[in-house]
Design an enzyme around this catalytic site. Structure first.
Site, PDB file in Angstrom:
ATOM      1  N   ARG A 100       0.618  -1.147  -0.023  1.00 42.83           N
ATOM      2  CA  ARG A 100       0.068  -0.184  -0.070  1.00 42.83           C
ATOM      3  C   ARG A 100       0.877   1.433   0.363  1.00 42.83           C
ATOM      4  O   ARG A 100       1.149   1.912   0.952  1.00 42.83           O
ATOM      5  CB  ARG A 100      -0.384   0.243   1.235  1.00 42.83           C
ATOM      6  CG  ARG A 100      -1.903  -1.033   0.963  1.00 42.83           C
ATOM      7  CD  ARG A 100      -3.475  -0.533   0.226  1.00 42.83           C
ATOM      8  NE  ARG A 100      -4.554  -1.702  -0.258  1.00 42.83           N
ATOM      9  CZ  ARG A 100      -5.298  -1.836   0.632  1.00 42.83           C
ATOM     10  NH1 ARG A 100      -5.596  -0.093   1.551  1.00 42.83           N
ATOM     11  NH2 ARG A 100      -5.524  -2.380   0.493  1.00 42.83           N
TER      12      ARG A 100
ATOM     13  N   GLN B  64       0.184   1.845  -7.059  1.00 41.05           N
ATOM     14  CA  GLN B  64      -1.885   2.474  -6.816  1.00 41.05           C
ATOM     15  C   GLN B  64      -2.125   1.777  -7.942  1.00 41.05           C
ATOM     16  O   GLN B  64      -3.070   1.399  -8.113  1.00 41.05           O
ATOM     17  CB  GLN B  64      -2.048   4.037  -7.325  1.00 41.05           C
ATOM     18  CG  GLN B  64      -1.433   4.124  -5.763  1.00 41.05           C
ATOM     19  CD  GLN B  64      -2.635   5.734  -5.177  1.00 41.05           C
ATOM     20  OE1 GLN B  64      -2.954   6.340  -6.468  1.00 41.05           O
ATOM     21  NE2 GLN B  64      -2.676   6.010  -3.814  1.00 41.05           N
TER      22      GLN B  64
ATOM     23  N   ASP C  68      -2.694  -2.008  -7.551  1.00 44.18           N
ATOM     24  CA  ASP C  68      -3.299  -2.483  -6.312  1.00 44.18           C
ATOM     25  C   ASP C  68      -4.857  -3.261  -7.138  1.00 44.18           C
ATOM     26  O   ASP C  68      -5.901  -2.245  -6.877  1.00 44.18           O
ATOM     27  CB  ASP C  68      -4.208  -1.231  -5.406  1.00 44.18           C
ATOM     28  CG  ASP C  68      -4.454  -1.790  -4.079  1.00 44.18           C
ATOM     29  OD1 ASP C  68      -4.529  -2.997  -4.087  1.00 44.18           O
ATOM     30  OD2 ASP C  68      -4.522  -0.948  -3.373  1.00 44.18           O
TER      31      ASP C  68
ATOM     32  N   SER D 236      -7.519  -3.359  -4.180  1.00 48.48           N
ATOM     33  CA  SER D 236      -8.638  -1.957  -4.012  1.00 48.48           C
ATOM     34  C   SER D 236      -9.966  -2.109  -5.466  1.00 48.48           C
ATOM     35  O   SER D 236     -11.206  -1.000  -4.959  1.00 48.48           O
ATOM     36  CB  SER D 236      -7.556  -0.770  -3.746  1.00 48.48           C
ATOM     37  OG  SER D 236      -7.195  -0.958  -2.729  1.00 48.48           O
TER      38      SER D 236
ATOM     39  N   TYR E 226      -4.202  -1.422   7.649  1.00 50.32           N
ATOM     40  CA  TYR E 226      -5.286  -2.581   7.572  1.00 50.32           C
ATOM     41  C   TYR E 226      -5.106  -2.498   9.152  1.00 50.32           C
ATOM     42  O   TYR E 226      -4.931  -1.846   9.487  1.00 50.32           O
ATOM     43  CB  TYR E 226      -4.049  -3.430   6.991  1.00 50.32           C
ATOM     44  CG  TYR E 226      -4.164  -3.745   5.638  1.00 50.32           C
ATOM     45  CD1 TYR E 226      -5.323  -4.060   4.547  1.00 50.32           C
ATOM     46  CD2 TYR E 226      -2.468  -3.811   5.402  1.00 50.32           C
ATOM     47  CE1 TYR E 226      -4.872  -4.043   3.529  1.00 50.32           C
ATOM     48  CE2 TYR E 226      -2.634  -3.564   3.739  1.00 50.32           C
ATOM     49  CZ  TYR E 226      -4.087  -3.740   3.317  1.00 50.32           C
ATOM     50  OH  TYR E 226      -3.661  -4.105   1.945  1.00 50.32           O
TER      51      TYR E 226
END
Length: 540
Positions: A148, A153, A156, A159, A255
């Protein structure tokens, strides 16, 4: 199974020579899974990277992609999974390799030595699978282990999938609720908005908040991490705070983490109180590598209104509700509890497109500019995702090194012989004011009335304009540009009128009017060009 310590980090090159790397796309064997790891659009991207692609026949049928579409994109369509495993250098999937429900044969048994695999793996829950893949000396990368960090990104997948599942959870809840979520006032009476309670404000929870709010529901959200409060409130939901003796549920990487029994009891009590006043409850709380925490007890379900709905997005990891049954919709005490784990497959087209994009982004990251498969174990992203490298266990990755920020610059200590700082003199400003008064005072006393009025307006406009422009926040510079365009248009008209006034013997006004027309025209044209350029940035 050979193990390698997380401390070792090196660059490993796995070049394929003159032969292009062949990417194999498999059809998921889970009958409830309709997603696919590659779409015709992603196949075209892979081919542009210099790779070859082979797709199992029927791999994309569940998501609406026919074999002909893959063939048209440039992929070879193979008749069976065995053929894909035998030819592919790199196999990409959605779910971890599993036993075929019909034949009883495990997918990992089809793998060749030294083969590569990219898919969701969940190594903490699938240790037997990891050992089975290690026996084939495979290199396996887990899409569920993307670090993360900002640079990762675009890879990911979690997500991307969570965003879809949060939205779909609201759709499923609205279907089971049987009423409208938004409030209405009709001739037949007033309809109150639904009360939605979201547990867990991660990506899925925020997506659920957005979907519920867009349908007109009143939303509350709970999370053990106080840092998400601002995100929840920015989406128009009410954040439910919770404090317990200085303990928080925030873990590493953003998290959640496991908490003490006393903390969990107090948390369950708070959640139960809010469940009793809610029509729809959506739970998204997960702990990486652990069973989902039980946050809604059977007693909390008993206290809920009849006809209420619970959608448990953690059902695949055991569920956040004590009465959740995996892949079933059940009713207890008049409350509907949705525990289906195929919500993403119910939006398979969009989910496949997003997942396929993350796969291509990962492959592009590994290939680099040289277009050669080369795993860089010194790279934080690749090291975090590698579970196996040629049969060697590299998971879990070592904890990331926290680089200290640059120290704040310190002023050097004053030397004994150094001269003290002398404050700047106010005399230049005072002299400037005196000169200005010396010029303006005669004009005010002996000048024409019209000239004095125009000059006064000009000076006031300069002062006001200076303060307005410099005090506007950068976020409003674009709207400010539109306002200045409008003002320049007014100046343009005024300059044109002044230039055409035809004053005899005093051409100064006409000259100034012409200059104003020229400068205002430049400002208007430039403003429109910049605005058009900014608008083109949002075009697809």
């Amino acid at each position: 199974m050979a193990e390698e310590t997380g401390a070792s980090a090196q660059t490993t090159s796995e070049e394929v020579g003159d032969k292009a790397l062949l990417v194999g796309v498999l059809k998921e064997v889970d009958p409830r899974e309709k997603r696919v790891a590659a779409t015709p659009a992603s196949v075209e991207r892979l081919l542009k990277l210099g790779l070859e692609v082979a797709v199992e026949s029927g791999a994309g049928a569940g998501a609406g992609f026919e074999d002909a579409a893959y063939a048209e994109a440039g992929a070879r369509v193979l008749p069976s999974a065995e053929a894909v495993w035998q030819e592919a250098d790199l196999v990409i999937k959605v779910r971890p390799p599993m036993e075929h429900p019909t034949t009883g044969r495990h997918e990992a048994e089809l793998a060749r030595k030294k083969q590569r695999l990219i898919s969701f793996l969940w190594p903490a829950q699938n240790k037997a699978l990891v050992e089975q893949l290690a026996a084939h000396e495979m290199t396996a990368l887990a899409m569920d282990a993307v670090p993360r960090i900002t640079r990762a990104q675009k890879l990911d997948a979690l997500s991307a999938m969570s965003n879809i599942s949060g939205y779909r959870a609201v759709v499923e809840a609205a279907f089971g609720y049987g009423r409208s979520l938004g409030g209405q006032v009709t001739a037949a009476g007033r309809v109150k908005p639904a009360q939605v309670f979201v547990i867990g404000a991660g990506v899925a929870g925020l997506a659920a908040i957005g979907a519920a709010r867009s349908l007109g529901a009143q939303v509350k959200a709970f999370d053990t991490r106080p840092v998400v409060r601002e995100q929840v409130e920015s989406m128009g939901a009410q954040f439910v705070p919770f404090e317990f003796s200085g303990e928080t549920g925030e873990g590493k990487g953003g998290y959640a983490k496991e908490v003490s029994e006393a903390y969990l009891d107090a948390e369950q009590q708070l959640i139960g109180d809010h469940c009793r006043t809610s029509d729809i409850v959506i739970t998204t709380a997960l702990i990486p590598g652990k069973k989902a925490p039980e946050l809604i007890t059977s007693g909390a379900v008993v206290g809920m209104r009849r006809g209420s709905v619970i959608v448990d997005l953690a059902a695949e990891q055991g569920g956040n509700c004590a009465l959740t049954e995996r892949d079933k919709t059940v009713e207890h005490y008049g409350v509907i509890i949705n525990g289906h784990t195929d919500l993403l497959s119910r939006m398979a087209l969009q989910a496949s497109e997003l997942y396929a994009n993350t796969i291509v982004n990962l492959i592009e990251e590994i290939l680099g500019k040289e277009r050669v498969w080369r795993l860089n174990l010194e790279d934080e992203i690749q090291r975090g995702m590698v579970v196996l490298h040629e049969g060697k266990l590299l998971w879990p990755p070592p904890s990331p090194t926290i680089r200290p920020g640059a120290p704040a610059p310190q002023k050097p200590a004053a030397h004994a012989s150094a001269k003290p700082e002398v404050p700047s003199s106010p005399w230049p400003a005072r002299i400037g004011m005196l000169i200005g008064l010396g010029v303006l005072l005669p004009i005010g006393l002996f000048g024409q009335r019209d000239l004095v009025q125009h000059l006064t307006v000009f000076l006031l406009a300069c002062v006001v304009g200076w303060h307005v422009v410099w005090n506007v926040t950068p976020a409003l510079h674009t709207p400010l540009m539109s306002v200045t365009n409008a003002i320049s248009g007014i100046i343009l008209i005024g300059g044109m009128l002044l230039s055409a006034s035809g004053t005899v013997g005093v051409p100064v006004a006409a000259i100034l009017g012409a200059v104003a027309v020229l400068l205002a025209s430049i400002n208007v044209a430039g403003g429109f060009l910049v605005t058009q350029r900014m608008l083109r940035m949002f075009h697809r």
